[in-house]
Design a protein around this motif. Structure first.
Motif, PDB file in Angstrom:
ATOM      1  N   ARG A 348       0.800  -1.224   0.000  1.00  9.90           N
ATOM      2  CA  ARG A 348       0.000   0.000   0.000  1.00  9.90           C
ATOM      3  C   ARG A 348       0.837   1.280   0.000  1.00  9.90           C
ATOM      4  N   SER A 409      -4.547   4.698   4.090  1.00 13.90           N
ATOM      5  CA  SER A 409      -3.695   3.507   4.173  1.00 13.90           C
ATOM      6  C   SER A 409      -3.382   3.148   5.614  1.00 13.90           C
ATOM      7  N   LEU A 412      -6.341   1.490   7.034  1.00 14.03           N
ATOM      8  CA  LEU A 412      -6.457   0.127   6.496  1.00 14.03           C
ATOM      9  C   LEU A 412      -5.465  -0.823   7.161  1.00 14.03           C
ATOM     10  N   ASN A 421      -1.895  -4.707  -0.172  1.00 15.27           N
ATOM     11  CA  ASN A 421      -3.262  -4.442  -0.625  1.00 15.27           C
ATOM     12  C   ASN A 421      -4.185  -5.570  -0.202  1.00 15.27           C
ATOM     13  N   ASN A 497      -8.123  -2.301  -2.598  1.00 10.09           N
ATOM     14  CA  ASN A 497      -8.363  -2.088  -1.175  1.00 10.09           C
ATOM     15  C   ASN A 497      -9.835  -1.951  -0.806  1.00 10.09           C
TER      16      ASN A 497
END
Length: 665
Positions: A348, A409, A412, A421, A497
């Protein structure tokens, strides 16, 4: 007077973040309990908020003309007299807008960090260097004297080292860059730990900073001043005298030495790999570093240099043009390689780092077209070269969009517990605001119509087209190819994502980080709202470029690429090509052997210099002094034997000298 008010405001702007971060740093030194230190982090964020408020006041309340504060700091002697170094601050078109962007992004990302690093084991370290990082960038932005600016420049480098290696224990694979166990040529590891990434960053930056500092010294000696922008009552750099004294070759050498600083800091090829491995730092650091500080500092200083050369009417000097032509191709090659790299990687933050590398290449390459396109734009009382204006507009949109993508990111990574990802449509439904912010940032930056990126890319296309007769078709082709690849990896990142990626293995509650969500929602919305920027600045420049039929056709193609990449985000295995790009075209080996090795040599030299000084002062001088003292005491005692020995030795030396002279004659 406005100049005195500016000096007071700048002092408060620069000191507030550092002073208000000091309590948590001091507390952390004596008590490293994150739970008790956490309330002091709010104080550090308040310091950033004060800076943002001051930057807003300067933007809104100060008239749109050049305003400067200059206080003599020190006088240095030169061959032709002396040169005065100033504590200098300036408000012009670039500084007022860059300062506003930097201060607010630092504040918003700071708010995000309250959640992101709530339980970190080095809160005091993080907040002190984060705030020093922001203050150093603001000093770089508003300074007008090159040496004074260089202090902020060095503060950025030092702070980046501290923040990139923040998780110095190297005990969490989640903070690494690259796949653990993968190998490069010469059996070098393809992964990087935080501590080593920090070293690589500072070694690369120092490789450029030393010749840059030498160039600044030469500019001061030959140009009689270090002031970039003309202001009343203070002499500025006499560029005409510099280029006439040095000639074409000397001018190229001087500008190349100066530009090595921006080249390394803004990750231009082949100095780009430190930027990619710098993703070992906390995501909030990556967001700030990649949006409006550090890497943007190199491009920003290049823009300020270009304005200074333009104002001095030497922008079309042959030596200047040669250096700028080289920079055009370095920048646009960097843009293409960064975009291609980002289409192949599956990590990512490293994807986003590659996209930053590409964007910086666009900014550098477009700015460098200034000598080859004579147009300027009047904004208020400011006169801005057209290429600089277009590149700066791109910088603003890039900063807002890239901050958003990095902040998403980080969220995530918290939710999925992986830096690669991962995320499907179900995750997109659960993280609606993150999905929205990512999509908003991607389409704003990607150049698809009718959002901000489209109008700015159209103006970039116009500038490149106007200069084809001088710089050739190569620059235009590089720019076009980089644009096509750029929109593809933005769509790919979004899809892998939130739409068609692998289902996450964990289901951590994503709603427990409200400050993180609020931060990237604000920056994502701001990226969409940046559509107004081209029309507020100079509507005729961007609208005329955007309604060109060829540019419209390119915009449609970009939309098609975006949709296709959104639906089919996986790049097939292209054999050697995929391997080359996944391993960052093996530039890491170059970095480790040449640039990091350069740092090792400096360290070794410094060590032996230190040891030499230690031996000289602690052994040689004391022993020599002791021997001399004994000899003097022996003379003072007055023994006949001592005098006879001295007489015989002296006589022997005199006879030897006489014999040598006779032999020579």
């Amino acid at each position: 007077m406005l100049s005195n008010l500016l000096g007071e405001l700048m002092g408060l702007m620069l000191l507030s973040p550092i002073v208000l971060a000091a309590p948590i740093a001091i507390y952390w030194l004596f008590n490293q309990d994150p739970r008790r230190a956490r309330p002091l982090a709010y104080l550090a964020v308040i310091g950033l908020g004060i800076s943002a408020a001051i930057a807003t006041y300067v933007e809104v309340a100060f008239p749109w003309r050049t305003i400067a504060y200059n206080m003599p700091w020190m006088i240095l002697p030169t061959l032709n007299g002396s040169i005065t170094i100033y504590v200098s601050f300036i408000v012009n078109f670039l500084s007022r807008n860059m300062g506003l962007l930097t201060a607010w992004l630092a504040f918003i990302i700071g708010v995000y960090s309250l959640d992101y690093l709530a339980n970190d084991y080095r809160l005091g370290w993080f907040w002190f260097f984060y705030n020093l990082f922001a203050a150093s960038m603001l000093l770089t932005v508003y300074a007008n004297d090159l040496l004074f600016m260089f202090i902020g420049w060095e503060g950025l480098g030092f702070s980046s080292w501290a923040l990139i290696g923040h998780w110095y224990k190297d005990d969490d694979e989640l903070s690494y860059v690259g796949r653990l166990g993968d190998k490069l040529i010469l059996n070098k590891p393809a992964w990087t730990t935080p501590s080593y990434a920090a070293y690589r960053a500072i070694a690369t930056i120092r490789f450029g900073d030393m010749p840059m500092l030498g160039a600044i010294a030469a500019i001061g000696l030959l140009g009689g001043s270090l002031m970039l922008t003309p202001v009343n009552g203070v002499s500025t750099i006499n560029w005409a005298r510099i280029v006439s004294t040095l000639g074409v070759g000397g001018t190229v050498a001087l500008l190349l030495a100066f530009m090595l600083g921006p080249f390394t800091k803004s990750a231009q090829f082949p100095f780009n790999d430190w930027l990619l491995t710098a993703m070992t730092g906390p995501t909030s650091v990556s967001a700030l570093l990649h949006s409006a500080t550090m890497v943007a500092a190199g491009v920003y200083i290049f823009m300020r240099l270009t304005e200074s050369l333009y104002a001095a009417h030497v922008i079309n000097n042959l030596g200047v043009e040669i250096m700028y032509l080289v920079t055009v191709y370095i920048g646009l090659l960097t843009a293409l390689l960064g975009a291609l790299f980002a289409t192949m990687i599956d990590e990512r933050k490293v994807i986003l780092a590659g996209s930053t590398m590409s964007s910086l290449g666009f900014m550098m390459g477009v700015t460098a077209l200034t000598p080859f396109i004579p147009q300027v734009v009047n904004i208020g009382e400011y006169v801005v070269p057209l290429a600089v204006l277009v590149a700066f507009a791109y910088l603003i949109v890039h900063a807002l969009s890239k901050a958003t993508l990095f902040l998403v990111s980080g969220h995530l990574i918290h939710v999925t517990h992986t830096r690669f990802n991962m995320g499907n449509l179900e995750l997109g439904r659960r993280m609606k605001l993150a999905f929205y912010a990512t999509l908003a940032a991607a389409i704003s930056l990607g150049g698809v119509p009718p959002l901000a990126g489209y109008w700015i890319h159209a103006a970039m296309d116009e500038v490149a087209t106007e200069t084809i007769s001088v710089v050739g078709y190569g620059a235009y082709i590089l720019m076009l190819l980089a644009s096509l690849a750029y929109v593809a990896f933005l769509a790919r990142f979004t899809s892998l994502n939130f739409i068609k990626g692998e289902a996450p293995h964990t289901h951590e509650e994503h709603g427990k980080y409200p400050l993180m969500v609020a931060a990237y929602t604000i920056t994502g919305t701001a990226a969409l709202a940046a559509l107004a920027i081209p029309f507020v600045l100079t509507p005729h420049v961007f609208i005329e470029a955007g309604v060109d039929p060829i540019v419209i056709a390119i915009g449609v193609v970009l939309w098609i690429i975006f949709v296709v990449a959104l639906l089919k985000p996986r790049v097939g295995n292209l054999g050697l090509i995929t391997k080359i790009f996944e391993r960052r075209y093996y530039i890491q080996a170059f970095m480790d052997v040449v640039l990091a090795g350069f740092g090792s040599i400096l360290t070794l030299v410094a060590f032996y210099i230190y040891k030499g000084i230690d031996i000289f002062f602690n052994f040689i001088i004391p022993d020599a002094t002791t021997a001399l003292s004994r000899y003097i005491r022996a003379i003072q005692r007055g023994y006949l034997r001592t005098y006879l020995e001295m007489l015989l030795v002296t006589l022997a030396v005199v006879i030897l000298i006489i014999l040598i002279i006779i032999a020579l004659l």
